[in-house]
Design an enzyme around this catalytic site. Structure first.
Site, PDB file in Angstrom:
ATOM      1  N   CYS A  47      14.317 -14.690  -6.828  1.00 20.57           N
ATOM      2  CA  CYS A  47      13.810 -13.479  -6.191  1.00 20.57           C
ATOM      3  C   CYS A  47      14.758 -12.324  -6.492  1.00 20.57           C
ATOM      4  CB  CYS A  47      13.723 -13.716  -4.685  1.00 20.57           C
ATOM      5  SG  CYS A  47      13.245 -12.248  -3.765  1.00 20.57           S
ATOM      6  N   CYS A 119       0.509 -15.429 -10.369  1.00 25.71           N
ATOM      7  CA  CYS A 119       0.604 -14.235 -11.194  1.00 25.71           C
ATOM      8  C   CYS A 119       1.653 -13.331 -10.535  1.00 25.71           C
ATOM      9  CB  CYS A 119      -0.777 -13.590 -11.208  1.00 25.71           C
ATOM     10  SG  CYS A 119      -0.924 -12.206 -12.294  1.00 25.71           S
TER      11      CYS A 119
HETATM   12 ZN   LIG Z   1      13.461 -13.043  -1.618  1.00 24.43          ZN
END
Ligand SMILES: [Zn+2]
Length: 131
Positions: A47, A119
């Site tokens: 992330c 996606c």
């Molecule tokens: Zn995160």
């Protein structure tokens, strides 16, 4: 639920404008614009907001849709899914379970064995190469 909580001001300072637009404002980058669309090097996708491990290169495939596509998350607990009814469509939004950042959407037209296509915006990811 979300472990990493920051103020909008803190996110704005830590993220690039494009990362902020995607992760915090649920933006979508232009198709075929993201640098990871055609990256297939082995490694982990984390992330961009909090560094949590989200996807593995093993699950990445070329869907032709213009965004990085994965057939499965690295770990089912790494992501969170929510129904998104914006733009007159019903889609399933994918969020980072650790910081709540918007990643992209998941569609039921992926390859076997999962049949899923995650996606994901390049701006929401950080590719970590394998040594
Ligand atoms: Zn995160």
């Amino acid at each position: 639920m979300v472990k990493v909580e920051k103020t909008e001001q803190e996110w704005r300072e830590e993220l690039t404008p494009e990362e902020y637009r995607v992760l915090r404002n649920k933006g979508t980058e232009a198709p075929f614009s993201g640098e990871y669309d055609h990256v297939f090097e082995p490694g982990t996708y984390r992330c961009a907001g909090c560094g949590a491990e989200l996807f593995d290169s093993d699950a990445k495939y070329d869907s032709g849709c213009g965004w990085p596509a994965f057939s499965a998350p690295a770990d089912g607990d790494a992501i969170q899914e929510e129904t998104d009814t914006t733009f007159g469509m019903t889609r399933t939004e994918v969020l980072c379970a650790n910081c709540g950042g918007h990643l992209g959407h998941v569609f039921p037209d992926g390859p076997h064995p999962t049949g899923l296509r995650y996606c994901i915006n390049t701006a929401a990811l950080q590719h970590e190469k394998e040594d």
